[in-house]
Structures are given as C-alpha cells and as structure tokens.
Design a protein around this motif. Structure first.
Motif, PDB file in Angstrom:
ATOM      1  N   LYS A   7       0.853  -1.194   0.000  1.00 10.28           N
ATOM      2  CA  LYS A   7       0.000   0.000   0.000  1.00 10.28           C
ATOM      3  C   LYS A   7       0.888   1.243   0.000  1.00 10.28           C
ATOM      4  O   LYS A   7       1.992   1.241   0.543  1.00 10.28           O
ATOM      5  CB  LYS A   7      -0.894   0.015   1.249  1.00 10.28           C
ATOM      6  CG  LYS A   7      -1.701  -1.265   1.487  1.00 10.28           C
ATOM      7  CD  LYS A   7      -2.761  -1.475   0.424  1.00 10.28           C
ATOM      8  CE  LYS A   7      -3.748  -2.576   0.835  1.00 10.28           C
ATOM      9  NZ  LYS A   7      -3.120  -3.926   0.925  1.00 10.28           N
ATOM     10  N   CYS A  41      -5.172   2.280   5.639  1.00 11.86           N
ATOM     11  CA  CYS A  41      -4.254   2.129   4.525  1.00 11.86           C
ATOM     12  C   CYS A  41      -4.844   2.855   3.315  1.00 11.86           C
ATOM     13  O   CYS A  41      -6.072   2.824   3.117  1.00 11.86           O
ATOM     14  CB  CYS A  41      -4.016   0.666   4.172  1.00 11.86           C
ATOM     15  SG  CYS A  41      -3.090  -0.258   5.420  1.00 11.86           S
ATOM     16  N   GLU A  89       0.463   3.489   4.948  1.00  9.75           N
ATOM     17  CA  GLU A  89       0.045   2.545   5.976  1.00  9.75           C
ATOM     18  C   GLU A  89       0.083   3.258   7.321  1.00  9.75           C
ATOM     19  O   GLU A  89       1.162   3.519   7.868  1.00  9.75           O
ATOM     20  CB  GLU A  89       0.956   1.312   5.971  1.00  9.75           C
ATOM     21  CG  GLU A  89       0.921   0.550   4.651  1.00  9.75           C
ATOM     22  CD  GLU A  89       1.806  -0.693   4.644  1.00  9.75           C
ATOM     23  OE1 GLU A  89       2.404  -0.989   5.702  1.00  9.75           O
ATOM     24  OE2 GLU A  89       1.891  -1.355   3.599  1.00  9.75           O
TER      25      GLU A  89
END
Length: 346
Positions: A191, A199, A194
């Motif tokens: 991602k 996220c 985070e």
C-alpha cells in the motif's frame, strides 16, 4: 637498543603509514593529518560549534562535531553506502562523526561536510546544531549512494505527484513526521500509505484516458486486518507552459514547507524521494503537470477487486478497474480525515 626485527617492523610501519597518508590529496582539509590513529584539526577558530576535520585509524576521512552531551533519546541516523554516521564517547567527551569509507568520493564528501557545517552554524543551540547536521546529511544521502542514472519517466513522475498530493493532505492533518512515516509506497510496500488504523492506495491517471485505473498486483486492494482501506484516484495531466508545475516544483513546495514548519522531518522526506527514484540533479523542466484533488473510495465488501488469497500458483495479478464500478463506494476526504484525527490522538 632496537633489535633488527624491531627496526624492520618500525620501518615497515612507517612505509605503511606513508602509503596511507598518500591516499589523501594535499588540497583537501584532511591533508597533513596523520593516518593510523585518530588525528583532528579544528575547522575554524571562529565557528560557533566544535567542528573538526579528522582522519580515522584506517585513513578514512571524517567530519566530527564535538558535543557536550549525547542526545537522549538518540535520534535516527542514516545507514548509507560509503558513509558512516555514528555517535561515540571519547575521553574528551561525546562526538558525532560522519565518516567516508570510499575515498573515491572525497571531493563530493568535502562538499557535503562544508554544507553540513554551514547548516549547523545557523543553529542557536547545540542540540539544534546536531539536528541540523543530521538532517543535512540525510538530504545528501542520494548523492553518496550514486544517485539515479536516469530521470523518472513520465508515468513515474505522474505516480509520484499523485502520492505527494495525498501526502500533503495527511501532513496537514496528522503532522509531517507521522505522514512521512506512513508513506510506504516508495519502499515497495503493498500500500502507498500505511497508518495505525488506515491504509491508502493511490492511483494517478490522465484525465482524458480510458475510465480505468491499473491495479498492479493482488495485494494493492487486499484487506489489512484491523485497518480501514481507501483507494484515492486523481487526475494528473501534462500541460504546456506557463501552466502547471514541474515535478521539481512539486518537490520544492513540500521541502520549503518542511523547512518552515518541521525541519527534523526533512530527512524522512529525502529518503522517500530517493527510494522513489527522484534525484534533484536531473532536469524535469520538460514536463509540467496539474493534479486534481483526489477522489476517495472506501474498500469494503462488494468493492470490485480480485480478492486474496488467489489460487495456488497464481501471482503478479494485474487488472483494469473501471471507475464506473467504483462510483458507489466513493466518499470524501472528510470521512477519511475523521478517522485519521482519532488515530492521531490515540
């Protein structure tokens, strides 16, 4: 009286010492310092802080800042190829040293040292001088890592600008350091951001392109336990001068903001830029960009995506996600921000 063996050993040691000293050119601040032990020379009698040119036992050159006390807690220090930065306690007191382990980069290292000294001399207190010295060393890290051989492609510039736009939103709401710590995209994490309870995956696209975004692997939209998941989509378009801004101008905007508001976060900013492949020495004046505000989507049950785990033996899944299919899950920044404020107060 010396024995023959002792005399030979001393002569051999002198020859080795001369060879070590010859590695350091005469036109550098370290010339004349003796290799084989720690040898130092004060940078300037008029300097506000205690800076020293130094040669370490292996003939490595270094810059030393003598301190009254070691900081507590100790700040993060860069871990860089060809450059070592450490705290050490000597009989004369604690020091911070920046040591070059590859004399092939001596000229560049001297420039770094003088820049670090200039930054530290602007400080009003010793702790601030130390913070500025460390921060400026981080800002030089990509040069000592060799930089990047090529400028970022148009597609990579577009993606980086998209992440910077979301980063600015986070900085305004949870602070620069927290936002930069959360920015994991440049390091190759699944991602782009985070956080403690959230996220965020960011997708930048051309406004006039087909109404799809590319999902690069099966993990980008995969659920993360105990965290909300958001997809941010924004248009980043190339425009003609005098409209828009270059990638460099986008970067400088954030750098200037950090220098005014949170200079200790600049080291994290520069590390992320280097990981993303950005090198300030490259010329990005050819491309100018405008970016739209990001549209946020909440990734919940029913969102169109390839779910994990994928079948055994299948990996590296890429697919096109239609914007029309995302529309029912669209939300606004206020919804995202409300959770961010709560988690920042935890």
């Amino acid at each position: 009286m010396w024995s023959t063996r002792s005399a030979y050993a001393r002569c051999s040691a002198r020859r080795k010492s001369r060879r070590r000293r010859s590695v350091i050119p005469n036109d550098t601040p370290w010339s004349g310092l003796e290799a084989g032990k720690v040898d130092t020379r004060r940078v300037s009698a008029s300097a506000k802080w205690n800076w020293f040119w130094a040669v370490m036992p292996r003939a490595d050159v270094a810059l030393v800042l003598q301190l009254t006390d070691l900081p507590s807690p100790a700040p993060d220090l860069p871990k860089l190829r060809n450059l070592e930065i450490r705290f050490q306690t000597l009989p004369g007191g604690p020091i911070l040293y920046i040591r070059l382990t590859d004399n092939g980069q001596l000229e560049l290292f001297e420039t770094l040292c003088r820049d670090v000294i200039a930054a530290g001399e602007l400080a009003e207190t010793e702790p601030e001088a130390l913070e500025r010295a460390i921060g400026r060393t981080f800002r030089w890290h990509y040069l000592l890592r060799g930089g990047k051989p090529e400028a970022l492609s148009e597609e990579a510039q577009k993606g980086l600008i998209g992440e910077i736009e979301v980063l600015k939103l986070l900085m305004a709401n949870i602070g620069a350091k927290s936002a930069l710590t959360a920015w994991t995209g440049p390091s190759g994490a699944p991602k782009d951001f985070e956080l403690k309870a959230d996220c965020i995956e960011v997708k930048a696209r051309r406004g006039a392109s087909q109404p799809f975004v590319k999902i690069s692997n099966e993990f980008q939209l995969a659920d993360v336990p105990d965290r909300r998941l958001w997809l941010a989509i924004l248009a980043v378009d190339k425009v003609q001068p005098p409209h828009g801004r270059t990638l460099t101008e986008h970067v400088v905007e954030v750098t200037d903001l950090l220098e005014r508001t949170e200079p200790s976060a600049i080291m994290y900013w520069d590390l992320h830029l280097a990981d993303a492949g950005y090198d300030a020495l490259h010329d990005y004046s050819t491309w100018r960009w405008i970016a739209s505000p990001p549209d946020f989507h909440t990734i919940t049950e029913g969102f169109p995506r390839i779910a994990t785990p994928v079948p055994l033996g299948v990996s590296g899944v890429t697919y096109a996600l239609a914007l029309s299919a995302c529309a029912p899950f669209r939300t606004d920044w206020d919804d995202v921000r409300s959770g961010l404020v709560d988690e920042d107060q935890q």
